[in-house]
Design an enzyme around this catalytic site. Structure first.
Site, PDB file in Angstrom:
ATOM      1  N   TYR A  33       0.838  -1.205   0.000  1.00 49.97           N
ATOM      2  CA  TYR A  33       0.000   0.000   0.000  1.00 49.97           C
ATOM      3  C   TYR A  33       0.864   1.243   0.000  1.00 49.97           C
ATOM      4  CZ  TYR A  33       0.814   0.931   5.013  1.00 49.97           C
ATOM      5  OH  TYR A  33       1.381   1.232   6.226  1.00 49.97           O
ATOM      6  N   ARG A  52       8.241   4.569  -4.483  1.00 48.75           N
ATOM      7  CA  ARG A  52       8.217   3.570  -3.409  1.00 48.75           C
ATOM      8  C   ARG A  52       7.198   2.479  -3.709  1.00 48.75           C
ATOM      9  NH1 ARG A  52       7.398   5.547   2.681  1.00 48.75           N
ATOM     10  NH2 ARG A  52       5.290   5.966   1.881  1.00 48.75           N
ATOM     11  N   ARG A 100      -8.167 -20.034  -2.757  1.00 51.97           N
ATOM     12  CA  ARG A 100      -7.191 -19.894  -1.685  1.00 51.97           C
ATOM     13  C   ARG A 100      -6.162 -21.019  -1.704  1.00 51.97           C
ATOM     14  NH1 ARG A 100      -5.641 -21.625   3.156  1.00 51.97           N
ATOM     15  NH2 ARG A 100      -4.688 -20.100   4.538  1.00 51.97           N
ATOM     16  N   LYS A 147       6.417  -1.923   2.289  1.00 49.37           N
ATOM     17  CA  LYS A 147       5.179  -1.353   2.846  1.00 49.37           C
ATOM     18  C   LYS A 147       4.024  -2.307   2.546  1.00 49.37           C
ATOM     19  CE  LYS A 147       3.147   3.322   3.175  1.00 49.37           C
ATOM     20  NZ  LYS A 147       3.181   3.479   4.631  1.00 49.37           N
ATOM     21  N   GLU A 179      11.526   2.155  14.918  1.00 46.87           N
ATOM     22  CA  GLU A 179      10.672   3.247  14.416  1.00 46.87           C
ATOM     23  C   GLU A 179       9.344   3.181  15.139  1.00 46.87           C
ATOM     24  OE1 GLU A 179       9.441   2.797  10.283  1.00 46.87           O
ATOM     25  OE2 GLU A 179       9.443   0.616  10.464  1.00 46.87           O
ATOM     26  N   LEU A 203      10.707   1.247   7.675  1.00 49.89           N
ATOM     27  CA  LEU A 203      10.156   1.684   6.403  1.00 49.89           C
ATOM     28  C   LEU A 203      10.936   2.918   5.930  1.00 49.89           C
ATOM     29  CD1 LEU A 203       7.555   1.182   4.536  1.00 49.89           C
ATOM     30  CD2 LEU A 203       6.857   3.379   5.473  1.00 49.89           C
TER      31      LEU A 203
HETATM   32  N1  PDD Z   1       2.552   5.181   7.698  1.00 49.26           N
HETATM   33  N2  PDD Z   1       7.140   3.778   9.362  1.00 49.26           N
HETATM   34  C1  PDD Z   1       5.987   3.099   9.300  1.00 49.26           C
HETATM   35  C2  PDD Z   1       5.938   1.735   9.918  1.00 49.26           C
HETATM   36  C3  PDD Z   1       4.865   3.656   8.662  1.00 49.26           C
HETATM   37  O1  PDD Z   1       3.714   2.963   8.582  1.00 49.26           O
HETATM   38  C4  PDD Z   1       4.952   4.970   8.110  1.00 49.26           C
HETATM   39  C5  PDD Z   1       3.812   5.616   7.393  1.00 49.26           C
HETATM   40  C6  PDD Z   1       6.180   5.646   8.212  1.00 49.26           C
HETATM   41  C7  PDD Z   1       6.375   7.013   7.641  1.00 49.26           C
HETATM   42  O2  PDD Z   1       6.471   7.003   6.225  1.00 49.26           O
HETATM   43  P1  PDD Z   1       6.056   8.261   5.336  1.00 49.26           P
HETATM   44  O3  PDD Z   1       6.840   9.418   5.821  1.00 49.26           O
HETATM   45  O4  PDD Z   1       6.415   7.852   3.961  1.00 49.26           O
HETATM   46  O5  PDD Z   1       4.568   8.451   5.537  1.00 49.26           O
HETATM   47  C8  PDD Z   1       7.250   5.017   8.833  1.00 49.26           C
HETATM   48  C9  PDD Z   1       1.436   5.579   6.885  1.00 49.26           C
HETATM   49  C10 PDD Z   1       1.171   7.030   6.836  1.00 49.26           C
HETATM   50  C11 PDD Z   1       0.230   4.718   7.260  1.00 49.26           C
HETATM   51  O6  PDD Z   1       0.433   3.537   7.491  1.00 49.26           O
HETATM   52  O7  PDD Z   1      -0.876   5.228   7.282  1.00 49.26           O
END
Ligand code: PDD
Length: 284
Positions: A33, A52, A100, A147, A179, A203
């Site tokens: 996603y 990405r 499945r 992601k 993180e 990420l």
């Molecule tokens: N989340 N680390 C994780 C685990 C994340 O899920 C996200 C973003 C980030 C920050 O990435 P970015 O700066 O590219 O948004 C770091 C999104 C916003 C979400 O899951 O909704």
């Protein structure tokens, strides 16, 4: 309220039940996603998010349903149909739908969805007030750089934070601070900013990347390195970064105030610099 939904190349609304129960995104979490922000119906850091997404699809060998021009066209059409000016677009591409089985055929047709949603981005007061974190065990899989929609560990950690009256969970893996559950983490120690290096443990956040760039351009010392859990109590400042929050001060971790419990000066400066960079990155 229903939102505009892009589903496999056509437009509908989120009221329509579009997904089959044997979609692999639903059954196996076999999907990636992306989330980008838009302001005045214009995307922010659009190319970073596209790159990405393309990289993530490649990483798990899902055929990219778009080329860059067709992605731009689809997102432009989605935002044109959107009723509000500011918000986020959520995009998900799964391997597709089929009986499945863990084994999947090589020629699956990906399922593609994207929808826009209104979002209240933090105002000046929130950006000054900051957020509180709790530390918790990082129970995610070993490819956090992808992601993927496998967010169970993230969701459980976030819930734990909420129950503790905090805003975000800081994921710690055998003493190494990785993180946030949905954000990247930065610390300030000895006047230097430090954030986790890009590897399989975090990420590669778009906000992280631009925060590093603005810090380096401004001559703010910044290292990519590991913060240990036992060091959290002695940080001068801390902040998290994400598409929805931008640069967001951390004023407390577990029961310890960070930097006296108020936003630190380097954090405030980076917040300003990041917001300026963001304002210059609006548009396709
Ligand atoms: N989340 N680390 C994780 C685990 C994340 O899920 C996200 C973003 C980030 C920050 O990435 P970015 O700066 O590219 O948004 C770091 C999104 C916003 C979400 O899951 O909704």
């Amino acid at each position: 309220m229903s939102d505009v939904l892009y589903f496999n190349g056509r437009f509908t609304t989120t009221d329509e039940r579009v997904l089959g129960v044997e979609d692999r995104g639903f059954l196996f979490g076999d999907a990636v996603y992306e989330v980008f922000k838009f302001l005045s119906k214009q995307p922010v850091f659009f190319r970073d998010h596209w790159r990405r997404l393309a990289r993530n699809l490649d990483a798990i060998e899902i055929r990219n349903p778009w080329t860059e021009p067709s992605f731009i066209e689809a997102m432009r059409a989605l935002l044109e149909r959107t009723a509000f000016a500011d918000g986020i677009v959520y995009i998900q591409v799964s391997r597709g739908e089929g009986p499945r089985a863990h084994f999947y055929p090589d020629d699956m047709v990906p399922t593609t969805i994207a929808y826009s949603r209104a979002f209240k981005f933090p105002d000046a007061a929130k950006k000054e007030r900051g957020v509180q974190l709790i530390t918790t065990v990082d129970r995610r899989w070993k490819h956090c750089d992808v992601k993927s929609v496998n967010l169970l560990a993230n969701a459980l950690a976030k819930k734990e934070a909420q129950r503790a009256g905090a805003d975000e969970a800081l994921l710690v893996d055998e003493g190494a601070v990785r993180e946030g559950a949905s954000s990247n983490f930065f610390a300030v120690r000895g006047g230097r900013v430090i954030t986790h290096p890009l590897d399989e443990h975090i990420l590669p956040g778009v906000t992280r990347d631009h925060t590093i760039t603005v810090a380096r351009n401004a001559g703010i010392p910044l290292d990519e390195g590991i913060v240990r859990e036992h060091e959290l109590g002695s940080l001068e400042e801390a902040f998290i970064s994400s598409t929805t929050l931008g640069v967001m001060p951390v004023v407390k971790i577990d029961d310890r105030p960070i930097g006296g419990g108020v936003r630190g000066p380097l954090t405030a400066q980076l917040q300003r610099l990041f917001d300026e960079a963001e304002a210059h990155a609006v548009g396709f």
